[in-house]
Scaffold this motif. Structure first.
Motif, PDB file in Angstrom:
ATOM      1  N   SER A   1      60.242  68.663  28.320  1.00  0.00           N
ATOM      2  CA  SER A   1      62.078  68.426  28.268  1.00  0.00           C
ATOM      3  C   SER A   1      62.330  69.582  29.287  1.00  0.00           C
ATOM      4  O   SER A   1      61.567  70.463  30.329  1.00  0.00           O
ATOM      5  CB  SER A   1      62.752  68.441  27.221  1.00  0.00           C
ATOM      6  OG  SER A   1      62.930  70.145  26.803  1.00  0.00           O
ATOM      7  N   GLY A   2      63.406  69.117  30.062  1.00  0.00           N
ATOM      8  CA  GLY A   2      64.354  70.565  30.971  1.00  0.00           C
ATOM      9  C   GLY A   2      64.570  71.956  29.985  1.00  0.00           C
ATOM     10  O   GLY A   2      64.820  72.631  30.548  1.00  0.00           O
ATOM     11  N   ARG A   3      64.109  71.618  28.778  1.00  0.00           N
ATOM     12  CA  ARG A   3      64.322  72.910  27.847  1.00  0.00           C
ATOM     13  C   ARG A   3      63.170  73.911  27.823  1.00  0.00           C
ATOM     14  O   ARG A   3      62.711  75.163  28.187  1.00  0.00           O
ATOM     15  CB  ARG A   3      64.903  73.289  26.596  1.00  0.00           C
ATOM     16  CG  ARG A   3      65.046  74.213  25.503  1.00  0.00           C
ATOM     17  CD  ARG A   3      65.555  73.699  23.644  1.00  0.00           C
ATOM     18  NE  ARG A   3      66.726  72.617  23.619  1.00  0.00           N
ATOM     19  CZ  ARG A   3      67.044  72.261  22.990  1.00  0.00           C
ATOM     20  NH1 ARG A   3      65.802  72.769  21.750  1.00  0.00           N
ATOM     21  NH2 ARG A   3      68.124  71.628  22.630  1.00  0.00           N
TER      22      ARG A   3
ATOM     23  N   LEU B   1      67.475  68.749  26.650  1.00  0.00           N
ATOM     24  CA  LEU B   1      66.376  68.391  26.528  1.00  0.00           C
ATOM     25  C   LEU B   1      66.215  67.529  27.933  1.00  0.00           C
ATOM     26  O   LEU B   1      65.194  66.631  28.196  1.00  0.00           O
ATOM     27  CB  LEU B   1      66.298  67.509  25.279  1.00  0.00           C
ATOM     28  CG  LEU B   1      66.434  68.626  24.233  1.00  0.00           C
ATOM     29  CD1 LEU B   1      65.985  68.017  22.904  1.00  0.00           C
ATOM     30  CD2 LEU B   1      65.071  69.394  24.340  1.00  0.00           C
ATOM     31  N   GLN B   2      66.921  66.885  28.360  1.00  0.00           N
ATOM     32  CA  GLN B   2      67.491  65.759  29.607  1.00  0.00           C
ATOM     33  C   GLN B   2      66.323  65.891  30.572  1.00  0.00           C
ATOM     34  O   GLN B   2      66.271  67.034  31.019  1.00  0.00           O
ATOM     35  CB  GLN B   2      68.487  65.364  29.918  1.00  0.00           C
ATOM     36  CG  GLN B   2      69.474  64.938  28.681  1.00  0.00           C
ATOM     37  CD  GLN B   2      69.300  63.541  27.931  1.00  0.00           C
ATOM     38  OE1 GLN B   2      68.631  62.671  29.252  1.00  0.00           O
ATOM     39  NE2 GLN B   2      69.659  63.478  27.275  1.00  0.00           N
ATOM     40  N   LEU B   3      65.934  65.441  31.586  1.00  0.00           N
ATOM     41  CA  LEU B   3      64.953  65.409  32.428  1.00  0.00           C
ATOM     42  C   LEU B   3      65.578  65.294  34.005  1.00  0.00           C
ATOM     43  O   LEU B   3      66.246  64.347  34.036  1.00  0.00           O
ATOM     44  CB  LEU B   3      64.192  64.331  32.507  1.00  0.00           C
ATOM     45  CG  LEU B   3      62.833  64.460  31.584  1.00  0.00           C
ATOM     46  CD1 LEU B   3      62.106  63.400  31.902  1.00  0.00           C
ATOM     47  CD2 LEU B   3      62.647  65.021  30.891  1.00  0.00           C
ATOM     48  N   GLU B   4      66.015  66.743  34.504  1.00  0.00           N
ATOM     49  CA  GLU B   4      66.934  66.828  35.687  1.00  0.00           C
ATOM     50  C   GLU B   4      65.333  66.753  36.272  1.00  0.00           C
ATOM     51  O   GLU B   4      65.277  67.773  36.804  1.00  0.00           O
ATOM     52  CB  GLU B   4      67.667  68.040  35.310  1.00  0.00           C
ATOM     53  CG  GLU B   4      68.775  68.064  36.639  1.00  0.00           C
ATOM     54  CD  GLU B   4      68.248  68.790  37.672  1.00  0.00           C
ATOM     55  OE1 GLU B   4      68.161  67.793  39.086  1.00  0.00           O
ATOM     56  OE2 GLU B   4      66.946  69.686  38.050  1.00  0.00           O
ATOM     57  N   GLU B   5      65.732  65.771  37.003  1.00  0.00           N
ATOM     58  CA  GLU B   5      64.794  65.915  38.112  1.00  0.00           C
ATOM     59  C   GLU B   5      64.188  67.465  39.441  1.00  0.00           C
ATOM     60  O   GLU B   5      63.251  67.650  38.619  1.00  0.00           O
ATOM     61  CB  GLU B   5      65.058  64.959  39.626  1.00  0.00           C
ATOM     62  CG  GLU B   5      65.136  62.883  39.073  1.00  0.00           C
ATOM     63  CD  GLU B   5      65.741  61.978  40.306  1.00  0.00           C
ATOM     64  OE1 GLU B   5      65.473  62.919  41.485  1.00  0.00           O
ATOM     65  OE2 GLU B   5      65.798  60.949  39.842  1.00  0.00           O
ATOM     66  N   SER B   6      65.176  67.815  39.730  1.00  0.00           N
ATOM     67  CA  SER B   6      64.303  68.955  40.386  1.00  0.00           C
ATOM     68  C   SER B   6      63.743  69.810  39.836  1.00  0.00           C
ATOM     69  O   SER B   6      62.935  70.482  40.041  1.00  0.00           O
ATOM     70  CB  SER B   6      65.274  69.451  41.500  1.00  0.00           C
ATOM     71  OG  SER B   6      66.731  70.142  40.360  1.00  0.00           O
ATOM     72  N   GLN B   7      64.702  69.766  38.854  1.00  0.00           N
ATOM     73  CA  GLN B   7      64.288  71.301  37.442  1.00  0.00           C
ATOM     74  C   GLN B   7      62.453  70.615  36.912  1.00  0.00           C
ATOM     75  O   GLN B   7      61.710  71.527  36.806  1.00  0.00           O
ATOM     76  CB  GLN B   7      65.096  71.269  36.145  1.00  0.00           C
ATOM     77  CG  GLN B   7      64.514  72.171  35.437  1.00  0.00           C
ATOM     78  CD  GLN B   7      65.162  71.691  33.903  1.00  0.00           C
ATOM     79  OE1 GLN B   7      66.508  71.162  34.099  1.00  0.00           O
ATOM     80  NE2 GLN B   7      65.532  72.918  33.122  1.00  0.00           N
ATOM     81  N   ILE B   8      62.512  69.915  36.673  1.00  0.00           N
ATOM     82  CA  ILE B   8      61.015  68.972  36.423  1.00  0.00           C
ATOM     83  C   ILE B   8      60.149  68.648  37.005  1.00  0.00           C
ATOM     84  O   ILE B   8      59.343  69.305  36.963  1.00  0.00           O
ATOM     85  CB  ILE B   8      61.068  67.400  35.220  1.00  0.00           C
ATOM     86  CG1 ILE B   8      62.565  67.361  34.078  1.00  0.00           C
ATOM     87  CG2 ILE B   8      59.319  66.601  35.091  1.00  0.00           C
ATOM     88  CD1 ILE B   8      61.939  68.376  33.321  1.00  0.00           C
ATOM     89  N   ILE B   9      60.693  68.896  38.433  1.00  0.00           N
ATOM     90  CA  ILE B   9      59.589  68.557  39.121  1.00  0.00           C
ATOM     91  C   ILE B   9      59.014  69.566  39.500  1.00  0.00           C
ATOM     92  O   ILE B   9      57.436  69.835  40.223  1.00  0.00           O
ATOM     93  CB  ILE B   9      60.255  68.227  40.434  1.00  0.00           C
ATOM     94  CG1 ILE B   9      60.554  65.836  40.275  1.00  0.00           C
ATOM     95  CG2 ILE B   9      58.805  68.020  41.869  1.00  0.00           C
ATOM     96  CD1 ILE B   9      61.729  65.487  41.722  1.00  0.00           C
ATOM     97  N   GLU B  10      59.472  70.949  39.770  1.00  0.00           N
ATOM     98  CA  GLU B  10      59.710  72.039  39.982  1.00  0.00           C
ATOM     99  C   GLU B  10      58.408  72.609  39.240  1.00  0.00           C
ATOM    100  O   GLU B  10      57.889  73.432  39.394  1.00  0.00           O
ATOM    101  CB  GLU B  10      60.594  73.273  39.863  1.00  0.00           C
ATOM    102  CG  GLU B  10      60.546  74.567  40.114  1.00  0.00           C
ATOM    103  CD  GLU B  10      61.944  75.578  40.297  1.00  0.00           C
ATOM    104  OE1 GLU B  10      61.578  76.732  40.255  1.00  0.00           O
ATOM    105  OE2 GLU B  10      62.728  74.910  40.545  1.00  0.00           O
ATOM    106  N   GLY B  11      58.823  72.380  37.931  1.00  0.00           N
ATOM    107  CA  GLY B  11      57.913  72.879  36.468  1.00  0.00           C
ATOM    108  C   GLY B  11      56.701  72.187  36.445  1.00  0.00           C
ATOM    109  O   GLY B  11      55.883  72.880  36.272  1.00  0.00           O
ATOM    110  N   MET B  12      56.488  70.591  36.794  1.00  0.00           N
ATOM    111  CA  MET B  12      55.043  70.132  36.608  1.00  0.00           C
ATOM    112  C   MET B  12      54.517  70.629  37.734  1.00  0.00           C
ATOM    113  O   MET B  12      53.713  70.901  37.723  1.00  0.00           O
ATOM    114  CB  MET B  12      55.339  68.525  37.198  1.00  0.00           C
ATOM    115  CG  MET B  12      56.002  68.360  35.874  1.00  0.00           C
ATOM    116  SD  MET B  12      55.054  67.742  33.514  1.00  0.00           S
ATOM    117  CE  MET B  12      54.176  66.607  34.959  1.00  0.00           C
ATOM    118  N   LEU B  13      55.203  70.860  39.313  1.00  0.00           N
ATOM    119  CA  LEU B  13      53.921  71.064  40.574  1.00  0.00           C
ATOM    120  C   LEU B  13      53.465  72.545  40.241  1.00  0.00           C
ATOM    121  O   LEU B  13      52.552  73.249  40.500  1.00  0.00           O
ATOM    122  CB  LEU B  13      55.673  71.220  41.772  1.00  0.00           C
ATOM    123  CG  LEU B  13      55.524  70.141  41.958  1.00  0.00           C
ATOM    124  CD1 LEU B  13      56.281  70.126  43.103  1.00  0.00           C
ATOM    125  CD2 LEU B  13      54.459  68.764  42.569  1.00  0.00           C
TER     126      LEU B  13
END
Length: 495
Positions: free
Chosen positions: A303-305, A341-353
């Motif tokens: 999640s965004g959190r 909790l929302q999926l903010e694109e750049s935040q999720i991509i950064e965390g996943m990468l």
């Protein structure tokens, strides 16, 4: 003999896709209907050693990604992932037009004939080359029918993204047995070879004696019907004891535990009813399972959190060599007020990468193709994201049957129906799990048979439509190439 200037062809094929976290997809224990019907390619009549005059051509829809100066990875929906060195890649390029072994031998006089023959055999086994004029037919073939048994609504946690009201209700033994009977009945009528039971809640281990009672009965029906049986218990991990582990082992049940981060990252979205964090108890439960010989699957809700805490969590998971799945948060009626909790694109991509970088530094032996990115399964082609509406039954505590556990209140059949699966498949009112070929924005995408357009429920909530690409499409497209690259590096490391 091989020339000193021409390296021998090397082909590393990702054939170990069964060595994932315990099933058709790595979220097998997780909170999804991950019972994919993989697309079966009509059988290739390939001889163990292709004859000299058999003509082959490159498979369609295949892509090539450079991994380093020596290796590239070939990926596509019609073949296994395969890593090729430069020599093998050059040989593969010759099959852009139909060629046979004799043609190739003329082009590579410095490579021994037997070496070329073995290389071409590997290319054909990986489906990177196919017989000339071969006709492709991709069809969904059912294999496993999965039933979600909602044995209790009670839970000792109050996770912010949970979709359940946590009422003090449990499934009775009689209802549970009838649900299992219904599952095997539909499995028999629809020619399934395997049944998978997911014991879920709430917290399923609050009803551990019921799980034991029901699974013993399921084992009996499995023997009576000659249908194979899988089973998994979905747990928050706080109630694990050596006695629980022993019970699961005796029943041959797997265990899935939800873990969303280390320390505060986990506690920020998974706490007890009194507000206390649950991480320390979950960590203890995982270690108890491991100490007693049971390796749990770890389900991570991204999640965004908690995105920023994923790299540290992944390092911990890899240290203990735990199978895992990374699954994206899905908004529901009870969680809609938690905007962070929302999926903010750049935040999720950064965390996943950043998480992928950790994995790259500690590549595991097992393939991760089915576990890295939400509901996508890169290990085999499929047309639908999950089994909802096709090969999936969700039983509530009263014996009513829904299509998806996130819509447990929207029931369309019951345990009394002679074949509840047929009713599920015919329903056109509730959630519609369409083929990716019916989704706008997906039909021409190179990832369509792996991604399949994302969770239909999440897509409908965001767009009001089922026949359109996922709202997380940009996130997926940013991550898929990196997931493929990781698999290529893993193949090289353990070749």
């Amino acid at each position: 003999m091989l020339s000193q200037t021409i390296e021998p062809p090397k082909i590393l094929v990702s054939l170990d896709t069964n060595n994932t976290a315990t099933g058709q997809c790595d979220c097998d224990g997780g909170d999804c209907a991950c019972d994919l019907s993989p697309l079966a390619v009509s059988p290739l009549q390939i001889k163990s050693s292709p004859e000299v005059f058999d003509k082959f051509v490159r498979v369609p829809n295949s892509q090539i990604m450079n991994l380093d100066d020596s290796y590239s990875i070939c990926y596509g929906s019609h073949h296994q992932l395969a890593v090729l060195n430069k020599s093998a890649l050059n040989i593969l390029a010759n099959f852009t037009n139909p060629h046979n072994l004799q043609d190739i031998a003329l082009d590579y006089p410095d490579i021994e004939f037997i070496t070329l023959q073995q290389a071409i055999q590997k290319l054909s086994q990986a489906r990177l080359i196919i017989p000339e004029n071969y006709s492709w037919q991709l069809s969904e073939i059912p294999d496993t029918l999965t039933a979600w048994l909602h044995i209790t609504d009670r839970c000792n946690l109050r996770c912010d993204y949970c979709y359940l009201p946590h009422l003090p209700t449990d499934m009775s033994p009689d209802i549970g047995k009838a649900a299992i009977e219904s599952t095997f009945r539909s499995a028999t009528l629809n020619n399934y070879r395997r049944v998978r039971l997911k014991y879920a809640g709430g917290e399923a281990l609050l009803c551990s004696s019921l799980i034991q009672h029901l699974h013993l009965y399921a084992q009996y029906l499995s023997q009576e019907t000659d249908i194979a049986l899988d089973g998994v218990v979905l747990s928050n991990g706080t109630l694990i004891t050596p006695e629980i582990v022993e019970m699961l082992q005796k029943l041959n049940l797997r265990l899935m535990i939800s873990l969303d981060g280390l320390s505060n990252f986990h506690d920020s979205q998974r706490c007890y009813a009194n507000g206390k964090g649950s991480f320390s108890d979950v960590e203890r439960g995982i270690k108890i399972a491991l100490q007693n010989g049971l390796t749990p699957d770890i389900s991570i809700t991204v999640s965004g959190r908690n995105a920023a805490g994923l790299p540290a969590l992944m390092a911990w998971i890899l240290e203990y060599n735990l199978p895992f799945s990374l699954n994206f948060y899905r908004e529901n009626e009870l969680s809609a007020n938690y905007q962070d909790l929302q999926l903010e694109e750049s935040q999720i991509i950064e965390g996943m990468l950043a998480t992928f970088q950790v994995i790259e530094s500690q590549l595991p032996h097992r393939s991760l193709l089915g576990s890295l990115i939400d509901r996508a399964n890169l290990s085999s082609p499929h047309k639908r994201t999950c089994g909802v509406g096709q090969s999936y039954l969700v039983f509530d505590y009263k014996g009513q049957i829904a299509k998806c556990q996130m819509q447990l209140h929207k029931t369309v059949s019951s345990i009394d129906n002679p074949d509840p699966l047929s009713v599920i498949r015919k329903d056109k009112i509730g959630i519609q799990n369409l083929s990716v070929e019916e989704k706008e924005g997906c039909r021409t995408c190179e990832w369509k048979y792996w991604c399949t357009g994302g969770c239909p429920l999440a897509t409908f909530k965001a767009t009001g439509r089922y026949d359109i690409q996922s709202p997380n499409c940009n996130i997926y497209k940013a991550l898929y190439p990196e997931a493929v690259r990781l698999e290529g590096l893993r193949l090289i490391k353990y070749s």
